[in-house]
Every structure is written in structure tokens, then in C-alpha cells.
Design a protein around this motif. Sequence first.
Motif, PDB file in Angstrom:
ATOM      1  N   GLY A 577      13.468  20.261  53.832  1.00 25.27           N
ATOM      2  CA  GLY A 577      12.953  19.472  52.735  1.00 25.27           C
ATOM      3  C   GLY A 577      11.906  20.210  51.925  1.00 25.27           C
ATOM      4  N   PRO A 578      11.188  19.436  51.095  1.00 22.36           N
ATOM      5  CA  PRO A 578      11.189  17.971  51.113  1.00 22.36           C
ATOM      6  C   PRO A 578      12.179  17.374  50.132  1.00 22.36           C
ATOM      7  N   TRP A 579      12.595  16.115  50.438  1.00 27.23           N
ATOM      8  CA  TRP A 579      13.298  15.322  49.458  1.00 27.23           C
ATOM      9  C   TRP A 579      12.280  14.812  48.449  1.00 27.23           C
ATOM     10  N   THR A 580      12.729  14.623  47.242  1.00 26.71           N
ATOM     11  CA  THR A 580      11.912  13.938  46.240  1.00 26.71           C
ATOM     12  C   THR A 580      12.806  12.936  45.522  1.00 26.71           C
ATOM     13  N   GLY A 581      12.233  12.212  44.584  1.00 28.05           N
ATOM     14  CA  GLY A 581      13.016  11.262  43.807  1.00 28.05           C
ATOM     15  C   GLY A 581      13.220   9.925  44.476  1.00 28.05           C
ATOM     16  N   LEU A 582      12.555   9.679  45.599  1.00 28.76           N
ATOM     17  CA  LEU A 582      12.696   8.407  46.294  1.00 28.76           C
ATOM     18  C   LEU A 582      11.368   7.653  46.275  1.00 28.76           C
ATOM     19  N   THR A 583      11.441   6.331  46.359  1.00 27.99           N
ATOM     20  CA  THR A 583      10.249   5.488  46.459  1.00 27.99           C
ATOM     21  C   THR A 583      10.246   4.864  47.843  1.00 27.99           C
ATOM     22  N   ILE A 584       9.410   5.392  48.735  1.00 26.77           N
ATOM     23  CA  ILE A 584       9.431   4.966  50.134  1.00 26.77           C
ATOM     24  C   ILE A 584       8.017   4.638  50.598  1.00 26.77           C
ATOM     25  N   ASN A 585       7.839   3.410  51.076  1.00 26.72           N
ATOM     26  CA  ASN A 585       6.609   3.037  51.768  1.00 26.72           C
ATOM     27  C   ASN A 585       6.831   2.907  53.267  1.00 26.72           C
ATOM     28  N   SER A 586       8.086   2.638  53.653  1.00 29.61           N
ATOM     29  CA  SER A 586       8.385   2.455  55.064  1.00 29.61           C
ATOM     30  C   SER A 586       9.860   2.728  55.289  1.00 29.61           C
ATOM     31  N   LEU A 587      10.184   3.294  56.441  1.00 32.04           N
ATOM     32  CA  LEU A 587      11.557   3.602  56.851  1.00 32.04           C
ATOM     33  C   LEU A 587      11.851   2.921  58.172  1.00 32.04           C
ATOM     34  N   ILE A 588      13.115   2.569  58.374  1.00 35.23           N
ATOM     35  CA  ILE A 588      13.492   2.022  59.674  1.00 35.23           C
ATOM     36  C   ILE A 588      14.985   2.237  59.887  1.00 35.23           C
ATOM     37  N   GLU A 589      15.356   2.496  61.112  1.00 36.44           N
ATOM     38  CA  GLU A 589      16.761   2.576  61.504  1.00 36.44           C
ATOM     39  C   GLU A 589      17.110   1.276  62.211  1.00 36.44           C
ATOM     40  N   TRP A 590      18.074   0.544  61.659  1.00 30.82           N
ATOM     41  CA  TRP A 590      18.400  -0.770  62.206  1.00 30.82           C
ATOM     42  C   TRP A 590      19.903  -0.963  62.181  1.00 30.82           C
ATOM     43  N   GLN A 591      20.462  -1.204  63.355  1.00 30.71           N
ATOM     44  CA  GLN A 591      21.894  -1.446  63.524  1.00 30.71           C
ATOM     45  C   GLN A 591      22.743  -0.357  62.873  1.00 30.71           C
ATOM     46  N   GLY A 592      22.339   0.897  63.094  1.00 32.19           N
ATOM     47  CA  GLY A 592      23.120   2.035  62.640  1.00 32.19           C
ATOM     48  C   GLY A 592      22.941   2.397  61.185  1.00 32.19           C
ATOM     49  N   VAL A 593      22.023   1.728  60.484  1.00 30.90           N
ATOM     50  CA  VAL A 593      21.776   2.007  59.072  1.00 30.90           C
ATOM     51  C   VAL A 593      20.307   2.366  58.896  1.00 30.90           C
ATOM     52  N   VAL A 594      20.031   3.324  58.007  1.00 36.56           N
ATOM     53  CA  VAL A 594      18.653   3.707  57.711  1.00 36.56           C
ATOM     54  C   VAL A 594      18.230   3.011  56.424  1.00 36.56           C
ATOM     55  N   TYR A 595      17.241   2.134  56.540  1.00 33.84           N
ATOM     56  CA  TYR A 595      16.728   1.370  55.412  1.00 33.84           C
ATOM     57  C   TYR A 595      15.357   1.905  55.007  1.00 33.84           C
ATOM     58  N   PHE A 596      14.996   1.662  53.756  1.00 32.73           N
ATOM     59  CA  PHE A 596      13.634   1.962  53.329  1.00 32.73           C
ATOM     60  C   PHE A 596      13.215   0.981  52.244  1.00 32.73           C
ATOM     61  N   GLY A 597      11.921   0.779  52.118  1.00 29.33           N
ATOM     62  CA  GLY A 597      11.362  -0.109  51.104  1.00 29.33           C
ATOM     63  C   GLY A 597      10.248   0.599  50.377  1.00 29.33           C
ATOM     64  N   GLY A 598      10.036   0.216  49.108  1.00 27.66           N
ATOM     65  CA  GLY A 598       9.037   0.899  48.305  1.00 27.66           C
ATOM     66  C   GLY A 598       8.305  -0.022  47.359  1.00 27.66           C
ATOM     67  N   ASP A 599       7.628   0.592  46.396  1.00 30.25           N
ATOM     68  CA  ASP A 599       6.798  -0.157  45.460  1.00 30.25           C
ATOM     69  C   ASP A 599       7.614  -1.056  44.539  1.00 30.25           C
ATOM     70  N   ASP A 600       8.904  -0.766  44.368  1.00 28.10           N
ATOM     71  CA  ASP A 600       9.717  -1.570  43.458  1.00 28.10           C
ATOM     72  C   ASP A 600      10.183  -2.881  44.079  1.00 28.10           C
ATOM     73  N   GLY A 601       9.793  -3.155  45.331  1.00 32.37           N
ATOM     74  CA  GLY A 601      10.148  -4.416  45.968  1.00 32.37           C
ATOM     75  C   GLY A 601      11.595  -4.517  46.391  1.00 32.37           C
ATOM     76  N   ARG A 602      12.321  -3.392  46.383  1.00 28.92           N
ATOM     77  CA  ARG A 602      13.728  -3.401  46.762  1.00 28.92           C
ATOM     78  C   ARG A 602      13.898  -2.839  48.168  1.00 28.92           C
ATOM     79  N   LEU A 603      14.674  -3.523  48.966  1.00 28.86           N
ATOM     80  CA  LEU A 603      15.101  -2.977  50.249  1.00 28.86           C
ATOM     81  C   LEU A 603      16.367  -2.180  49.983  1.00 28.86           C
ATOM     82  N   LYS A 604      16.372  -0.899  50.404  1.00 30.63           N
ATOM     83  CA  LYS A 604      17.501  -0.016  50.138  1.00 30.63           C
ATOM     84  C   LYS A 604      17.999   0.597  51.438  1.00 30.63           C
ATOM     85  N   LYS A 605      19.198   1.169  51.352  1.00 31.02           N
ATOM     86  CA  LYS A 605      19.753   1.875  52.496  1.00 31.02           C
ATOM     87  C   LYS A 605      20.324   3.204  52.033  1.00 31.02           C
ATOM     88  N   PHE A 606      20.299   4.184  52.935  1.00 32.27           N
ATOM     89  CA  PHE A 606      20.999   5.439  52.695  1.00 32.27           C
ATOM     90  C   PHE A 606      22.475   5.236  52.995  1.00 32.27           C
TER      91      PHE A 606
END
Length: 749
Positions: A577-606
Motif C-alpha cells: 500500500g497504501p490504498w487511497t481514495g476511500l473514506t474509512i472510519n471503521s472496518l469489520i469482517e462479518w459473515q465473509g464480507v469486509v465492510y467499512f463505514g465513513g464520514d458519508d454515513g454509508r455502510l459499504k463493502k468490498f
Amino acid sequence: MMPAGIQPQVQIQTPDGGFLGLDTASEPTSLSLARSRRLHNIYQGKLRALTQRPGSVPVINPALGAAIKHLTQYPFKQSVSVGAAPTLSAVGDAASTLPSGTYYVRYTYVTDNGETEASAEVNVVVPPAVDNPTAAPSLTTATSGGSLPAATYFVVYTWVNSVGETQVSPEASIITSGSTSTITATMPTFPSGVTSVNVYISTSTGTQTRQGSTTTTSYTQSAALVSGAAKPASNTCIVAKLRVTVPAVPFHANKTRIYISTTTNTETLQGETTTTTFDRSTPLVSGAAYPTANTTSFRGELLATSSTSLYSFYNGKLNAATMTNALNSADIYDADFTNKALTNRKIIADGGSLKSYDGSAVANITPAANDGGSNPNNVLPDINAKGCKYVWTHNNYIFISPGTAELFYSKKDEFDYFPQTFYGLLNRLGDYVNGPGVSFDNVCFVPLRRGWNIISGTDSTNFTFQEYLNTINGVIAPRSIVGKITYPDGRQTIPYLSDDGVHEIVNVAVDSKSRYYGTRSLMKDKVDWAAYGFTEAEMTAAVAEYIVQWNMYLLQIKRGATQYVFGYDTRNEEWYGPWTGLTINSLIEWQGVVYFGGDDGRLKKFDATLNSDWTDMAKTVGTPVDYDRISGMIWFEDTGYPSMLDYYILRLKQYSLKASLDISIIHMRGTVEVQEALKNVYLVWDAGQWDNTAWANLDYTDLVSAPQRLSNKLKLPRQGFYFQIRLRNNRDEPVEIFGETLIGRTSGE
């Protein structure tokens, strides 16, 4: 020209398909002195192929109104139960085509995981439409038994059912004498569906008002007339629809299913609602039978914090839990706990009073009453007054710190009693707790700003807080602590961010009596951390997560509007890395999917199938992932004379959709840049363009394009002391490189 200080954004693919992370520039590579020596497959061994990092997409709509600060999960088993029986009614509807009759109804709740058992059965009669009465009432009078004065009385009546009331019947009249008379009106037999009669009387024609009602065909008026309701202006005993009223959809449920039939215990599915009301105005259809078993059981839910609320992710959105007590801050720390009564709770520290989440509601933990006698009092109210900043569990005790040198811990297997004597003071050189503790082997490591404390002992009778790791590399970022990470050989360590980069706690030795621990840098000689110039505030706010399926510790640091994500792979112990271009405040791996949330209030997944970062679920607005890989310095000899690069060969994965790669080669006298130098799309008959596609044998397990010597496009051969290669694609296209080869000559050959 090659941009100065550029950091590649690529992902590495391994033979099992798992994703490794981001590739940094290759290490300088040299070839021995010999004619036409080849530099084979710069990436080999563990790293089978290089691909861009996955794209991302929101998984909720709409976004929350504030930033998502923290992601966590509630791991305990839960289910949804059906509520009280529904309430039924028939409602007039001129457009209804539902036949009259008796209807039996049940309902269920539907979740992401299944459906509840059906509710208790209830029934109601939907009556037919009733015409206005056509016969006048039959009237008789008596001179005693009442209080009607002498007069001429005019009488009409209406039919009444469960839906409404008809207009009045033809008028009849009768004359009474004296002052104690009564009038009796007799009506025809009730039409189908009629349940009662309203009687209207007056002493002048056409001015009747309602004087009473009866459920039989006879009505007697004995009292003096009163000012009653006026005659109906229209017939409301029209055709009806069935209205079902159910309890509100509960937490974790998405909607309500309605089951209806015309015979008992045979209800079938007739529709769904997300409100408390369901109307059926058309004939019943064939549907699925109502379920008799509850299949809503699930284990675990994804949680997010925003503003002062906790949200649960289900039904494609973040749903607010009941906030009996609002969060003091969305920047929470949490721990999962089961007490001796087998009550499951997520314990929450938000800088205020200690809270818990029970699967539907967040509330302050009510301190248990003091045990009395000589037992130490419960000091949870005093701890709350200090502010609960960090929380964790160890050996079935809950530990809390207000972010000072103080530690408090609960009774074993309890979360609401913190005895006055269950206390630790980590008073070493003015240090303070700077994050949640981590259980490791049979001890607990407590992060400090300038080191680590070790809690030894097994329970409250022998806990000690006097041991410290022999290190000066303390924790600068509390959220860089993710617990334990695992290496392929089974080793486990605790990574964390210190002032000079990422370190980890390791087990350095074991003998027959003890284990010995130390720390080591994970970035030394790998990442020039100081060159990034991150400030203390920027590092303090860093967050991390260990992604098991990627075998990667991801560290995110924000600088203004730019966020950097560094990846440490436990399989080869390298940074990417590093990766850039993402808005991430928190990351989590849940049920086989990697999610992240940021300042835009959106829950996203890779999503590995995407090549852009999308801002909406429909994928209409997004930014392509910028695959940008730059090699290290490559040379063929150490003689001080320039070498000749004759050929550059790439082996790429072929795709059925548009895919290409830009290539730049830096040599002694400049740079050769070629846009879409290589197009790795296999030919689809009548779909692909001849000049943009290539033949492929789809029987191969890996669809690798034929090795292509790019001499003409790159204007090779070229001379240089060093060569450097840049590969790039930022056009929402997939990239996967299986191998590359350089063929060159040393000087004088």
C-alpha cells in the motif's frame, strides 16, 4: 513522467484465490553478467498474481445523516417472536370485489433469516352490500306505559351492518292521545348481513332524527322525543374489504405476512405489509400455507454507531436500536459478555456511564445493590462519574478504565457489580491506559501510552498489576489494537501503532515455568514511516482491523481529505500500500464480507467483482480503482556501463469484458508511455472487436493471454543503467498479472 513519491494501489492474488493486499515497488533486482540474461517473473513463489484491490459499493439506502464512527458485531443467538393476534374489521369500499363471508386470518414476521410461526387465528364476517329498505314500518300505539304527548308521529328506519348504514325507509305515521302513550314499530325480516336497525321519529313529516336502535325487528318508543342524529345522507352499507391490523414490525424483522382463508386453520399467504394495516379487497388466491415453526433464529448482527445511536444492519439498511439512554459518543469501545445467569450483553464504554446492548435496546447498566455486611460496596456509580472510556474482558471479568492510570473490574461473571476493592493503579512514570486490554495466553496486556502493563493471575484473589513489558514503544492509536493476529505457522501476536510505526507483542521464549514477551517493529527496513510525516493527532486517530480471509492487518490513517490504508500480510510478513481514495472510519469482517463505514454515513463493502468505488447501490456514480504499480530499480550489471533492454513480456489474465493496461518504461534517456499497450480481452463471437480481442482456450484453468513481446509499442530496445516499469489502469477494468519477463543484454554484448 513518473510522478514523484507515487504509491501503487494493487492487490495480490494467491493460488487459493485469497487476496493479499497492495504491492509496493519491487526490490532492486540484478542479473549476472551473461549474454541475453532474463529477469523471470518478478513476482513468484507465494505470490501467484497481482491484481487491483477490490472495488466497493454501499449496502444501505439511504445513508445515515451523520458519520459512521464504529463497526462491531453482536455474536449471540437471537430470534424474532410473533406478537398478539391481529384485529379484524370490514371496511366499506365501493371498489372492493372481495366476496362476503367469514374470513380467518393469521400473520407472521419475516426477517433476513426466516419467518416466525403464525399468530393465533381470528375471524370476522365481511357482510354483503345492503340496499335501502323499501317497506315502511308497521306502527301501533298504546295509551299507557310511556310519556309521549298526544301528536301525529312520523317514523322511518335504516338497516345497519358492520360496514355502515343505509338510507331511511318509506315513512309511516300514527296519532297518539293523552300524555302517556307509546309507539311500537315493526320492521321486515333483516336482510343478509344486517345486525341492527336504527329508528328515526319526528312530529312533522321528513324531519325525523334518530331515537334509538334494536337488534330485533321490533322497536318501542316510550320516552319523549330527543334531538338525535339526522337521517343518513347516503347508503354506507356498501361492499366491503377486509382490514387486518397487526402489531408494529419488531426490531430485526423486515415485514409482516398476512395469511387468510374462508375456513378455519387453512390460511394461505395473501400479501405483505411493512405497516400495521393490511387491506384485502380482491378475491383470495392460492398461496403458501402458514408456517407452524419459527425459522428466524440467527447468530450475530452487524452493528454501527453514528451520532448518539446504535444501528443494526438488516433489510438492506441500518435500523436504529431503542436508545433507552443515548450514546455519550459514537466513538465507543465494546466487549461481549455472558453473566452467570446466562444473560448475554454487549458492554459499551462511550466516555460516560457504562451501557449495554441486549439485542434490541441500549441502556445504562443499573448498578446492583450492595451486598451488605463486610462485603465491599458496588462503586459502579463512582466509575460512571469518572467516565467509562475503555472496556474489555479477561477471565470472565469486565475491566474498565476512564483513560487514566486507573483500572476497575467487576465481580466474576457479572457486569453490574464492581467491588470497591477490585481496583488497579498503573502508576508508572505518569503513564495512562490508552486502549482496551487484550487477553493473551494466561495474562492480559493493557496498552499504555508509553508501554504495556501485564495483568497476571487467574482471578480477583491474585490479580497483580506490577509487571510491564520492557519496551518504550507504547500505543499512540487505541483503535490500532485489534486483538490477536495469526501467522501461517500458528504464531499469534498483538499488533499496534506506536510513534515510529507498527509494532507487535510477541512470545519471545518459553521455559518450564514461564513465558517471556517482548515487542518488535513490523515496519523496520520495510516502510519508511517517518517519510510520511504523520502528525501525532493523525496517528492517534488511526484505526485498524485484522481481516482473516485476507490474512491481513489493515491500518487506516486520515490526513485531511486523504486517507491511507496500509496492509500487513501475515503470510509473507510484508507491507503493501497504501490504498487511497476511500473514506474509512471503521472496518469489520462479518459473515465473509469486509465492510467499512465513513464520514458519508454509508455502510459499504468490498467486492472483488467490482473495479470502481461506487457511491450508490445502483452503481451509477463512482470512481475507478486506480491500479498503479511501479517496479523498483532493475539493472542487468554492476560494471558502470549501460545495458540494453530488448524485450518486455507480460502474461495477463484474459476477460470477457473490456480490459487493458497502460505501460511506461523509464530508461537512461527518458520515458516511453503507451496507453492501452496491452488489451487482454478474449474474443466473443459477434460481440468483441477484432482489433481489441484475442483468441483464448477456455479449457485452461487460468485464462492467460499469450505472452506478448511489446518491443514495437514500447520502442525497444532501449539502453540504460537502470530500468523502471509502471503498469496502470484507472478505467473501471479488471487487472490480473500472472507474470512478467525482461530480456536484455549486458554491455559489450
